[in-house]
Every structure is written in C-alpha cells, then in structure tokens.
Design a protein around this motif. Structure first.
Motif, PDB file in Angstrom:
ATOM      1  N   ASN A 168     -39.605-112.042 -49.652  1.00 50.32           N
ATOM      2  CA  ASN A 168     -40.286-110.905 -49.478  1.00 50.32           C
ATOM      3  C   ASN A 168     -41.118-110.134 -50.527  1.00 50.32           C
ATOM      4  OD1 ASN A 168     -40.579-111.018 -46.507  1.00 50.32           O
ATOM      5  ND2 ASN A 168     -38.381-110.652 -46.578  1.00 50.32           N
TER       6      ASN A 168
ATOM      7  N   ASP B  67     -39.808-117.996 -55.312  1.00 50.67           N
ATOM      8  CA  ASP B  67     -40.581-118.675 -54.230  1.00 50.67           C
ATOM      9  C   ASP B  67     -39.943-119.916 -54.073  1.00 50.67           C
ATOM     10  OD1 ASP B  67     -42.175-116.542 -53.378  1.00 50.67           O
ATOM     11  OD2 ASP B  67     -43.617-116.898 -54.863  1.00 50.67           O
TER      12      ASP B  67
ATOM     13  N   ARG C 168     -34.830-111.021 -50.218  1.00 47.02           N
ATOM     14  CA  ARG C 168     -34.727-112.063 -49.286  1.00 47.02           C
ATOM     15  C   ARG C 168     -34.968-111.696 -47.895  1.00 47.02           C
ATOM     16  NH1 ARG C 168     -35.826-116.712 -52.270  1.00 47.02           N
ATOM     17  NH2 ARG C 168     -34.573-116.595 -54.133  1.00 47.02           N
TER      18      ARG C 168
ATOM     19  N   GLN D 260     -40.627-111.208 -43.789  1.00 45.74           N
ATOM     20  CA  GLN D 260     -39.796-112.126 -43.055  1.00 45.74           C
ATOM     21  C   GLN D 260     -38.267-111.478 -42.881  1.00 45.74           C
ATOM     22  OE1 GLN D 260     -40.816-116.007 -42.710  1.00 45.74           O
ATOM     23  NE2 GLN D 260     -42.230-116.102 -44.427  1.00 45.74           N
TER      24      GLN D 260
ATOM     25  N   ARG E 103     -35.590-115.351 -37.111  1.00 46.57           N
ATOM     26  CA  ARG E 103     -36.375-114.792 -38.229  1.00 46.57           C
ATOM     27  C   ARG E 103     -37.576-113.970 -37.428  1.00 46.57           C
ATOM     28  NH1 ARG E 103     -37.688-117.940 -43.612  1.00 46.57           N
ATOM     29  NH2 ARG E 103     -35.528-117.220 -43.936  1.00 46.57           N
TER      30      ARG E 103
ATOM     31  N   THR F 227     -37.069-118.105 -49.283  1.00 47.95           N
ATOM     32  CA  THR F 227     -38.255-117.369 -48.814  1.00 47.95           C
ATOM     33  C   THR F 227     -38.192-116.013 -49.553  1.00 47.95           C
ATOM     34  OG1 THR F 227     -38.306-118.399 -46.591  1.00 47.95           O
ATOM     35  CG2 THR F 227     -39.524-116.386 -46.803  1.00 47.95           C
TER      36      THR F 227
END
Lengths: 270, 358
Positions: free
Chosen positions: B251, B245, B287, B327, B315, B249
């Motif tokens: 997921n 994290d 990612r 994302q 994005r 980013t």
C-alpha cells in the motif's frame, strides 16, 4: 441420417479409392501375371532366372544405399539447419525444394551434365589428369541422381522434427556429462526417428520404383523398373512384366514393413 | 513459512562465487556485472519478472552460456568459467522437465550414472534409492508419457541429483504445473533440497515459491540484483519500490510531511500520521497485514469498497480518499459491508518510506 450412418458414409471415399486404385488393378495385374505360358508359375521364374533375380537384388541394394546415404546427409544437415539463424537461410531452404518438382528425366539429364561424357567432372578431370571420368551412365550415376532427388524431401521432413526438438533435452544430457556422440545416440536420433522412418520409407520406395532417371541415363542399367519396361514393350511379355511388377511391389512392401516394425520397437525402447 | 535446515543436516555441494559476472548478447548487456556469494549448502532463489536476467545468470553458472570474461565463476574457489557444462558436474532441472521420452523413469534417473560408466549393480541400487527418495519406486518402469506432471518433475529432480552434482540449478521447475500441485511440490522440493543439503540456485517469477524455498532470495531487475537477503527481510524490508511491489502487495500513501506529520485530506476530515523526520514530500508504504482495527482517536478512516474472502483472512479494498485506495488484510471472522467506514491503525514498525515517486 443418423450419426452412425454418417460415419459409414465418411468411409466411402477411402473405400472407392481402395477398390479403384488398389484392389482392382492389383487383381487384374495378378490375373495378367498368371496368363503367361507358365501360368502362375511365372512368379517362380523371377527367382529362378538370373536376369530377373539379379535385377531385383541390384535394385534392392541401390534403394538401400540411396536410403542410407540420404538419411545420413539429411539428418546431419537438418541438425545444422535447425534452430540456427543465418542470413540466406530462407533462400537456402527454398532452393532445396527446387528439385522436388523435377521429373526423373530432368534429374537424369542433370546427372549427364555432371558426370557424362561431356560433363563437368569429365572436363575438369581431363584438364587436370588427362583422363575423362565418366560415371553418369552407370549405377553410380543413378545413385547420385536418386540422392539429388531424395535429399531435399527427406531433409525437409527431418528438419521439421529437428526444429520441434526441445533444446533443453540436449542441455539436460550435457549437464549429465553426455558427449556429443552420446547425445546423438540417446537423445537426438531417438527423437528424430519417426521423421527419419517416414522420410526413409518415401526415399526407399521411390528408389525402388523410379524409372525416368534410369531411362534417361542408360538402357544398360538393369534396375527392375527398366526390366518391367523392356519386358512389356520390347519383349511384349505382358504377363512377365505384371509378375515382376507384383514382385517389386511385394519386396518394397516387405522391406518397409520390416523397417517399420524395427522403428516401432526402437521408439518404444523395448 | 521458511523451513529451517535441520542442524545436523549434511552440507554438501560447492560454494558458488561470482566476480563481476556479466553477459552481453549482440551488444545488449542482459546481465550487469554481478558479485554473488552462495555458501555451500545454501538455496538461493533468483526472483524477478521475465527478462530480468535471472535465467541468464543461472545458465552462466551452469555453463550453458559463456560469460563475458575470465575467472568470473568459482566453485569452492576453483575457477570454472572455462569448464564446459559436461565437465562442470552441475545438476539441472528444467521447466519443460527435459526428460528423455525414449527412456523409462528409472532409465532417465540412471542416465548420468550410465554416462559415468558406474557399474550396473551400483547404478541400479543408486537409482532405486533416488526413486524412493522422491516417492517414485512404483513408477520406475513407466514410460515418461505415462506419468503425471508432478511425477515428471520429481523424476527430473532425481535425475539431476543422481550424479551427485556440485550445485543444483533449477529453472522455473514448477511453472508448468497447476496451482494446487505447484503449492504442494514447492513444499516437497524445499524439504528435499534441505535434506540433501545441496547448494542450489532456483529461478522463479513466483514470489510465494521464492519465499517457501529460498534460504536467501535475490530479486532481480533489468539485469542486476536489486536486493539479496533472507525472505523475511525481502518481504518486510524491501530495498526499493520495485522489490516492494514484486514481493507481495504494497500500500502507498503519498503526501507531504510537515512538522513530522503526514496529513491527508479525506472529505471533511483530516487523516494525520505521525512519522517524524524533516519536512519532505514522501510516500509511505505498508503491507496489507500491517493494520489493526482500533477505536482510538487519531486513527486512519477508510470506506470499504470491496471485500474478498481468502479463508483465514479477508482482503478489503478501502478508500481513504478516491485517489488513495488501500488493501487491508483482516481476520475473516469480522464482518464488513461495502460502504462501511472503518477506523484502523498502521503498525509504525511496518511502515516503510522510499524516496517520493515522480
């Protein structure tokens, strides 16, 4: 009212103050000084007559000594107090502000309690060596009184500056190998200089003109404010008193101007 | 992204070794016993949120803090734990620059040499060389207040390098600059440090900065190193949830694996992901860029909630289910509208699995 006129309007309080408290009284004082038997030549008497000249010199030396001693004590103490947390710090700081409100008479009285004929130092020295050490009624007593009076206010001024000093400045200097003395010379003192100047100027001017303490301690101390007082009340020589007042003002002003120009040059590091 | 050092670069500076290095302030351990090995010439970035101990670790190496015990820090195998910072010969760059305001740019750079009593002509020549290196020759006689933030930071860097330090320590050196300048300077500083080939420890909380500058990155959490590795490994193979994290980013798709398949109910349709392995509750991580649009059957489908244009990429915020928002980074040449349903694949090699979160 347009904004330009309003700006002019804002100058008014300063203008009134300058006129009422500075220009008019000084003009009156100058006229008064010139009204004596010698006229404006009375100013030269200050320089030619040893009593007046010596008084100015003694006062100047006393004020310089007080300022140097005060700055030394306050600068060291401020650095000790800044950024250091310990219990009782708040109490200590509030105690330091205690003498700020004392009139000179009280300060003089405390010096007598400390170093007078029946003072603390005297009784201790008498019981130890059989000699009663008395210094309250001398220039040294006056010097101590001024110190007692000046150190707290100068300390608080410098402390504020010392607390604003970025600690990483000192750390950077240390990483470059600077010794504590080099750090004082190159980092800390330059940063504290404006506050030292402000505090020092205040201390100097006060020491030049303070009257109450000297008056309480002894009439034998011939500092200039005392001289003005005796000329004015005992000798009823108002014109001489006025002339000495102006001379005292000028000497103080000149000394501060010299210190100021030096301070500016030093902080600009020319 | 990570500029590699030229092969012929002169490696200088000392290696840094810490053994069970720890620091306790008033009974609170801010740095757990830490073993660290930084080879000479390497740039290690300490990355982490505030309060993770990264600055304490840096200050311990610098000698600004005393470690809890003896023989905890070595430069080139020599114990320096008891050597004060004045004698440790480390270069420091601070977030606040810590430049001496009463000196000019050149005087700042020359200060360490002056303290070392380097002879005047030699000192001046060395100062000129360093100012040229950081591109500040024309500003040599400027006062610090008369140069910009970026120029100040480069002055600070030149000042630290002037003493030929054994190690260079940088504490969030770019944090006080605006975003554009920060991005430019992190490339410049990265190149400069490699050119010097100096051992450097660089503290930051900015993961992009860490990626750009570090040969290796140590991600720190609660007073210990959570993972130490090359930037690519940290990014693609984070050791745990926290690192995943913190560095970019991530997921997450949570569910239960049965017979090697993770099934997620999305409305009337079921999304199935082949992951293999024993039956277990799990969370799969990937990612945003690990996806690709596909028309093959068995793809994951998601409804686009929002799209943000980033220039080269865009994005998408896409919902597999209302609870499972992802994302996704896709080329900005494709055009999407909110509400549209897209089918996509997740690169199996990019899927990470951590222990299921409670």
């Amino acid at each position: 009212m347009d904004s330009r006129r309003f700006d002019l309007f804002l100058i008014l309080p300063l203008a009134i103050f300058t006129l009422a408290f500075l220009i008019l009284p000084l003009a009156r004082l100058t006229v008064e000084a010139g009204s004596g038997p010698q006229g404006l030549a009375g100013f030269f008497v200050i320089l030619t007559e040893a009593r007046f000249r010596n008084s100015l010199i003694v006062t100047l030396i006393l004020a310089i000594a007080t300022t140097v001693a005060t700055l030394t004590v306050a600068t060291v103490a401020a650095q000790t107090l800044a950024n250091r947390k310990f219990s009782g710090r708040g109490l200590l700081l509030s105690m330091l502000t205690f003498p700020l409100a004392f009139p000179g008479v009280v300060v003089g009285f405390m010096i007598i309690l400390f170093g007078g004929r029946l003072g603390l130092v005297g009784s201790v020295s008498k019981s130890l060596f059989g000699a009663n050490v008395v210094f309250a009624y001398s220039l040294f007593g006056l010097f101590l009184g001024y110190l007692y009076f000046s150190v707290p206010r100068v300390l608080l001024t410098i402390l504020a500056a010392a607390e604003k000093l970025d600690p990483s400045l000192v750390e950077a200097a240390r990483s470059l190998g600077a010794s504590p003395l080099a750090i004082q010379r190159d980092v800390v003192l330059p940063a504290l200089f404006p506050a030292m100047y402000t505090g020092g100027a205040l201390c100097f001017a006060t020491a030049m003109g303070a009257f109450g303490t000297a008056f309480t301690l002894a009439t034998a101390i011939d500092v200039t404010p005392m001289l003005i007082y005796t000329e004015f009340t005992l000798a009823t020589n108002a014109s001489m008193a006025a002339a000495i007042s102006i001379a005292l003002g000028l000497v103080t002003w000149a000394a501060l101007a010299i210190a100021r120009s030096r301070a500016m040059r030093d902080t600009k590091g020319a | 992204m990570n500029a590699q050092a030229p092969v012929n670069a002169v490696r200088s500076g000392s290696s840094i070794t810490t053994r069970r290095l720890s620091k306790t302030f008033n009974g609170m351990t801010v740095l757990q016993p830490t073993d660290l090995e930084i080879p000479a010439g390497q740039i290690l970035v300490l990355l982490g949120p505030s309060g993770c101990g990264k600055t304490t670790l840096l200050r311990l190496i610098a000698g600004l803090e005393r470690p809890d015990g003896h023989d905890m820090i070595r430069f080139d195998g020599e114990d320096v734990s008891g050597v004060p910072i004045e004698k440790r010969n480390v270069g420091m760059v601070f977030q606040s620059y810590a430049l001496f305001p009463n000196m000019t740019v050149a005087e700042n750079v020359a200060y360490g040499l002056k303290i070392r009593k380097v002879e005047r002509t030699k000192r001046e020549a060395e100062t000129r060389r360093l100012l040229a290196l950081v591109g500040l020759e024309e500003y040599a006689d400027r006062r610090i207040s008369a140069v910009s933030g970026g120029q100040r930071q480069r002055t600070a860097l030149a000042r630290a390098l002037a003493i030929k330090p054994r190690v260079l320590l940088l504490d969030e050196p770019l944090a006080a600059l605006d975003a554009v300048l920060r991005e430019r300077l992190r490339v410049e500083i990265g190149l400069l440090l490699r050119e010097f080939g100096i051992t450097a420890v660089y503290v930051t909380h900015d993961q992009a900065e860490a990626m750009a500058i570090g040969d290796r990155i140590a991600v720190m959490q609660k007073g210990r190193i959570a993972q130490i590795d090359m930037p690519q490994e940290i990014y693609h193979r984070p050791a745990n949830d926290f690192v995943a994290d913190f560095v970019g980013t991530m997921n997450r798709i949570a569910g239960r694996v049965e017979n090697g398949v993770l099934t997620i109910r999305a409305g009337e349709t079921m999304v199935r992901l082949n992951v293999g392995g024993p039956d277990r509750p799990t969370t799969l991580c990937f990612r945003p860029e690990a996806v690709r649009l596909t028309s093959a059957s068995g793809a994951v489908v998601a409804r686009i909630a929002a799209a943000t244009f980033f220039g080269a990429t865009q994005r998408l915020v896409a919902e597999v289910t209302p609870e499972c928002r992802l994302q996704l980074d896709l080329p900005s040449s494709l055009s999407f509208t909110p509400g549209q349903i897209i089918p996509f694949d997740i690169d199996p090699a990019a899927i990470l699995e951590f222990k299921a979160r409670a």
